[in-house]
Every structure is written in structure tokens, then in C-alpha cells.
Design an enzyme around this catalytic site. Structure first.
Site, short mmCIF file in Angstrom:
data_model
loop_
_atom_site.label_atom_id
_atom_site.label_comp_id
_atom_site.label_asym_id
_atom_site.label_seq_id
_atom_site.Cartn_x
_atom_site.Cartn_y
_atom_site.Cartn_z
N GLU A 24 23.92 65.36 25.28
CA GLU A 24 23.64 65.06 23.86
C GLU A 24 24.65 65.71 22.92
O GLU A 24 24.89 65.21 21.82
CB GLU A 24 22.23 65.54 23.48
CG GLU A 24 21.10 64.68 24.06
CD GLU A 24 21.11 63.26 23.49
OE1 GLU A 24 21.49 63.08 22.33
OE2 GLU A 24 20.73 62.35 24.23
N HIS B 71 27.90 66.01 23.40
CA HIS B 71 29.03 65.09 23.28
C HIS B 71 28.64 63.87 22.44
O HIS B 71 29.43 63.37 21.65
CB HIS B 71 29.47 64.60 24.66
CG HIS B 71 29.97 65.67 25.58
ND1 HIS B 71 29.25 66.12 26.66
CD2 HIS B 71 31.12 66.39 25.56
CE1 HIS B 71 29.96 67.05 27.28
NE2 HIS B 71 31.08 67.24 26.64
N ARG C 247 27.58 72.80 32.05
CA ARG C 247 27.35 73.80 33.10
C ARG C 247 25.88 74.22 33.20
O ARG C 247 25.52 74.91 34.14
CB ARG C 247 28.25 75.02 32.87
CG ARG C 247 29.73 74.70 33.08
CD ARG C 247 30.62 75.90 32.97
NE ARG C 247 31.97 75.61 33.44
CZ ARG C 247 33.04 75.44 32.67
NH1 ARG C 247 32.93 75.52 31.35
NH2 ARG C 247 34.22 75.18 33.19
N GLY D 235 34.05 64.79 30.44
CA GLY D 235 32.98 64.06 31.10
C GLY D 235 31.75 64.92 31.27
O GLY D 235 31.58 65.92 30.55
#
Ligand code: PAF
Length: 282
Positions: free
Chosen positions: A40, A42, A192, A36
Site C-alpha cells: 500500500e 507504493h 521486508r 517491486g
């Protein structure tokens, strides 16, 4: 291409029935495993999945077993509704969003350890991490049963560990890497990055710049030691706490002294409290 919210599955039997139906109809199924907090990078995986397959399944599962006790499991960003909306826009057919109890019911005992590939780079700094990744990815592959699964090259060691586990365990799936997506200034996209303060975000692109400089310096086969030491010093001077900076064989991940085949420059460094990793091909 489906542009509505993907069908969401939380029940394994229902997911399996649906995917089995697609495959029985001759439709190629591609899995994009995620935790999750989609960005961009992913979505580039989903786009590639759409290009090579007829059905795209994305999994969203923040896997507790791949986080160490002092890592960011509890503060890892979670926004399922936003993730489902993005997956829908990118053209995802199904979202597999299992509960922790579905993945690790009481009495769960098995772990998958991939020797060698996990001993260097992130391995010593994140004990148990790759075992957690290999175990959860093996489960996801067995649950979804895709023809192909896609992983970002940003987590290059993870990609190699998964390829090795799949080969060793004869899992009937093809594992493919997809190139890292970067901001305009070179920073690799990561869930992150949102932890970075504005000042840290301004410095963060130095990480990719250092990798690119080192890759260029060693491309002709000159010794890697000098450029690596200089690159590390430059990053430390810019405020990074470098955990490792190394040039490794792209297949075995063993450090190399000169580049005479496919190789990767890989780095992990803290910027404040945020741990960033990145790598480039030489
Ligand atoms: O790269 C990730 O997001 C995770 O490590 C993965 C592959 C989804 C396994 O939890």
C-alpha cells in the site's frame, strides 16, 4: 484512469520514445521508482503521482548495487505479475522493468557518491548502499525523463540523498517525498515486513511508538539526550537490536541536541534477522 495492466517496457529506446511523445503532447509525467514487492505504501505513491501528473511510470528493478554482501538481495521478494496487476489497479500507465544487463552492461564504471548526508544513520551500517541508490536513481531519472519523481518518506535519508544528488547534478526533475503509510498499529509498511515471524510482528509496532514518544518529549525544545537514551533502552528491552536512534536536522541530517527547526527522529533496528527502519517528524 487506466485500470488495466500497465504497458511494460524492457527496451530503453522504446520507453524513451513513448515518454517523449507524452511530454511533447504537454502531458506531465511522474515516476515512481520501486524494487517491486509492492504494498500500500507504493500504491500511495502511485495515487499521488496520478493526482499531480497525467502519466505515471513505475519502475521495478531490484538494484544489486545497493545491497551489501550480507544483505537480502537474493531473497528479496520478487513477484512481477502481482506487481504489474497492482500497478494497473492503482492507475499506472507504464512499467519500466529493465534487466540487470540493461542497467549495468559489461564495462559499467560510474558511481555517484553524495558526501555528508550518507556518513551518519544508515551510512556506516550499509557501506556502499547510498552510492548504489544514488547511481541507480540517477540512471532511472535519465532513462525515464519524468517531470517529477516520488519517494516514500519512510526512507528519509534516501530521500535527502536523492534530492541532493539531483540538485548537485542539475537534473531537470522535481523530487518529492510522500508520507509513510502505516498499519493500524503504527508499523510502517515495508516489503521486508513479510520476513517477520508472528511474534516479531506483534512487537514491531513498538518502533513507531518509541519514535512518537520521543518526538512528543522533545517538541518543546528540551534536550534530546534523555528521551533518546530511554527510547533506545525500551526498544532493546522489547527485543530490538538498535543500530541507531537519533534526532537529526531534517535538511542536513546532522544530529541535534535540541530541536529548534525542522527535525526528524530516525531509527534502524533488527528484530530477529529483519532490519527495520522508520522515522517521524518532530
Ligand atoms: O526505495 C527503493 O525501493 C529503492 O531504494 C529505489 C529508490 C527504488 C532505488 O533502487
Amino acid at each position: 484512469m487506466p485500470e488495466s495492466t500497465p504497458q511494460r517496457f524492457t527496451d530503453l529506446a522504446t520507453l524513451r520514445r513513448t515518454v517523449a511523445g507524452w511530454r511533447a503532447a504537454g502531458e506531465r509525467v511522474v515516476l515512481v521508482p520501486t524494487m517491486g514487492a509492492l504494498h500500500e505504501g507504493h500504491l500511495a505513491l502511485v495515487t499521488e503521482a496520478r493526482r499531480i501528473g497525467r502519466r505515471v511510470v513505475a519502475s521495478i528493478f531490484v538494484n544489486p548495487t545497493q545491497f551489501g554482501p550480507n544483505e537480502d538481495f537474493s531473497r528479496y521478494p520478487r513477484d512481477l505479475d502481482a506487481d504489474l496487476a497492482l500497478l494497473g489497479l492503482a492507475g499506472t500507465d507504464a512499467a519500466w522493468t529493465p534487466a540487470v544487463e540493461t542497467m549495468y552492461p559489461a564495462g559499467f564504471r560510474t558511481r555517484i557518491d553524495v558526501a555528508g548526508l550518507t556518513e551518519g544513520l544508515c551510512g556506516p551500517f550499509r557501506p556502499g548502499h547510498f552510492s548504489g541508490v544514488a547511481t541507480v536513481v540517477t540512471k532511472l531519472l535519465n532513462q525515464v525523463g519524468p517531470d517529477v519523481a516520488l519517494f516514500g518518506e519512510k526512507d528519509f535519508q534516501q530521500l535527502r540523498v536523492i534530492q541532493q544528488a539531483v540538485a548537485d547534478l542539475d537534473l531537470p526533475v522535481e523530487i518529492r517525498g510522500v508520507p509513510t503509510v502505516r498499519e493500524g498499529d503504527g508499523l510502517a509498511l515495508s516489503s521486508r515486513n513479510r520476513y517477520l515471524s508472528p511474534a516479531e510482528r506483534a512487537v514491531a509496532p513498538r518502533l513507531h511508538a518509541a519514535l512518537a514518544e520521543i518526538a512528543a518529549a522533545v517538541r518543546g525544545g528540551s534536550p534530546v539526550a534523555g528521551p533518546v537514551v530511554e527510547g533506545r533502552a525500551a526498544l532493546e528491552a522489547a527485543g530490538f537490536q538498535v543500530q541507531y536512534l537519533a534526532i537529526c536536522d531534517a535538511r542536513t541530517l546532522a544530529p541535534v541536541e535540541r530541536v529548534d527547526g525542522p527535525a526528524r527522529v530516525l531509527v534502524a533496528a533488527f528484530l530477529g534477522r529483519t532490519r527495520l527502519i522508520d522515522n517521524v517528524a518532530v
